[in-house]
Write a protein that holds these residues in place. Structure first.
Motif, PDB file in Angstrom:
ATOM      1  N   ALA A 113     -27.451  46.135  49.848  1.00  0.00           N
ATOM      2  CA  ALA A 113     -26.500  46.647  50.905  1.00  0.00           C
ATOM      3  C   ALA A 113     -26.565  48.019  50.868  1.00  0.00           C
ATOM      4  N   ALA A 116     -29.550  49.402  52.739  1.00  0.00           N
ATOM      5  CA  ALA A 116     -29.429  49.176  54.235  1.00  0.00           C
ATOM      6  C   ALA A 116     -28.296  50.315  54.898  1.00  0.00           C
ATOM      7  N   PHE A 117     -27.167  50.402  54.082  1.00  0.00           N
ATOM      8  CA  PHE A 117     -26.401  51.517  54.639  1.00  0.00           C
ATOM      9  C   PHE A 117     -26.694  52.844  54.389  1.00  0.00           C
ATOM     10  N   TRP A 286     -17.985  47.872  57.338  1.00  0.00           N
ATOM     11  CA  TRP A 286     -19.410  47.650  56.976  1.00  0.00           C
ATOM     12  C   TRP A 286     -19.955  47.030  55.835  1.00  0.00           C
ATOM     13  N   PHE A 287     -19.404  47.512  54.784  1.00  0.00           N
ATOM     14  CA  PHE A 287     -19.693  46.753  53.258  1.00  0.00           C
ATOM     15  C   PHE A 287     -19.008  45.399  53.508  1.00  0.00           C
ATOM     16  N   LYS A 289     -18.480  43.240  55.808  1.00  0.00           N
ATOM     17  CA  LYS A 289     -19.134  42.594  56.653  1.00  0.00           C
ATOM     18  C   LYS A 289     -20.605  42.211  56.085  1.00  0.00           C
ATOM     19  N   HIS A 290     -21.227  43.351  55.557  1.00  0.00           N
ATOM     20  CA  HIS A 290     -22.591  43.109  54.898  1.00  0.00           C
ATOM     21  C   HIS A 290     -22.536  42.175  53.558  1.00  0.00           C
ATOM     22  N   LEU A 291     -21.617  42.526  52.783  1.00  0.00           N
ATOM     23  CA  LEU A 291     -21.656  41.722  51.594  1.00  0.00           C
ATOM     24  C   LEU A 291     -21.100  40.375  51.532  1.00  0.00           C
ATOM     25  N   GLN A 293     -22.196  38.402  53.966  1.00  0.00           N
ATOM     26  CA  GLN A 293     -23.376  37.794  54.361  1.00  0.00           C
ATOM     27  C   GLN A 293     -24.512  37.873  53.586  1.00  0.00           C
ATOM     28  N   SER A 294     -24.551  38.605  52.119  1.00  0.00           N
ATOM     29  CA  SER A 294     -25.572  38.944  51.353  1.00  0.00           C
ATOM     30  C   SER A 294     -26.119  38.055  50.681  1.00  0.00           C
TER      31      SER A 294
END
Length: 303
Positions: A113, A116-117, A286-287, A289-291, A293-294
């Protein structure tokens, strides 16, 4: 406090040095050469020093002038960064995001993550903070961190928090292969286990009641800072205790640790993402949402 050193004057000195002449600096800064000369002379008068040695065919920086230029470039860079981060904040991006992770999870589960950020090329400083037991909630409640990865519900304090379930963490009671409990009749009872020291990761909470799990009354303890150290202590045969199953799969597979049956089984716990409900910063969301779905994070949990 008034100072003669201005950002504009530093830009002039920087341009003269890079372009090699007053005329070159004038061209870059879209000014006439006399304006460049005036800025330098005014700065020399205000500081009461010589910035350039004009005794030769070409003006050269004096030692004081060279020092002023080199230190001034640091200020120019800082001013540029300040302008950029100010715009960043105005657009809703934080300048720093502090992510706390429960020690039950390894830090590397967050690395994809973060990569990606970073690829977004947004200059937000990301800080990772490891917490144990109630320390995660304590750090969030006191705003030492902005986001928890792996918060449990048992130590959740009162407050307006938003949470999102990530999955269950399963536990096994693990001992070194040469530990006496490895060959003892199973399931192990409290009487069996209490004869040996328990390896304990110290709760990092500063104000919330500290938590613990799987320690029997009158059992000696060996206290360490995190789960990694607890695993190492148990591998060395110095202590016993519950460990996250996903963290010790390779050690179990390779026989470095042995899972034993105990009479009082520790139930899995659900781990969550958690944040203050009112916090809506762009990096935080952002984190979030991303985490959520990680796949890397999910691989350490049972979903």
């Amino acid at each position: 406090m008034h100072t003669a050193i201005t950002i504009d004057a530093l830009k002039v000195l920087d341009a003269i040095d890079r372009k090699g002449s007053f005329a070159g600096a004038a061209g870059e800064l879209f000014r006439v050469p006399s304006a460049i000369s005036y800025t330098v002379q005014k700065l020399e008068e205000d500081l009461n020093i010589a910035i350039y040695d004009r005794s030769g065919h070409r003006a050269t920086l004096t030692p004081a002038g060279r020092y002023l230029l080199e230190e001034g470039r640091t200020l120019l860079e800082a001013a540029e960064n300040l302008a950029h981060t100010t715009k960043q904040v105005a657009q809703g991006w934080e300048t720093r995001l502090r992510i706390g992770f429960n020690s039950l999870l390894p830090a590397e589960c967050l690395f994809p993550a973060i990569k990606a950020f970073n690829d977004l090329n947004i200059p937000v400083e990301v800080q990772l903070v490891e917490e144990v037991f109630a320390g995660s909630w304590d750090a969030l409640q006191s705003r030492r961190i902005d986001l928890i990865v792996g918060a449990d519900q048992l130590s959740k304090p009162a407050g307006t928090f938003t949470t999102k379930a990530l999955g269950k963490m399963n536990f096994v009671y693990a001992v070194a292969p040469d530990h006496p409990l490895a060959s003892a009749p199973q399931p192990l009872t409290e009487e069996d286990i209490a004869r040996y020291p328990a390896a304990v990761a110290a709760d990092t909470s500063r104000s919330l009641p500290p938590g613990h799990a799987g320690i029997f009354r009158r059992q000696r303890t060996i206290t360490v800072a995190n789960i990694d150290q607890k695993i190492a202590v148990q591998r060395a045969g110095l202590g016993v205790g519950w460990l996250p199953e996903s963290r010790i799969r390779s050690q179990l597979r390779e026989g470095q640790l042995i899972a034993v049956d105990v009479h009082d089984v520790r139930q899995p716990i659900m781990l969550h993402l958690a944040r203050h409900a009112e916090d809506q910063g762009k990096a935080l969301m952002w984190f979030w949402k991303h985490l959520s779905q990680s796949e890397e994070l999910s691989s350490w949990l049972e979903t």
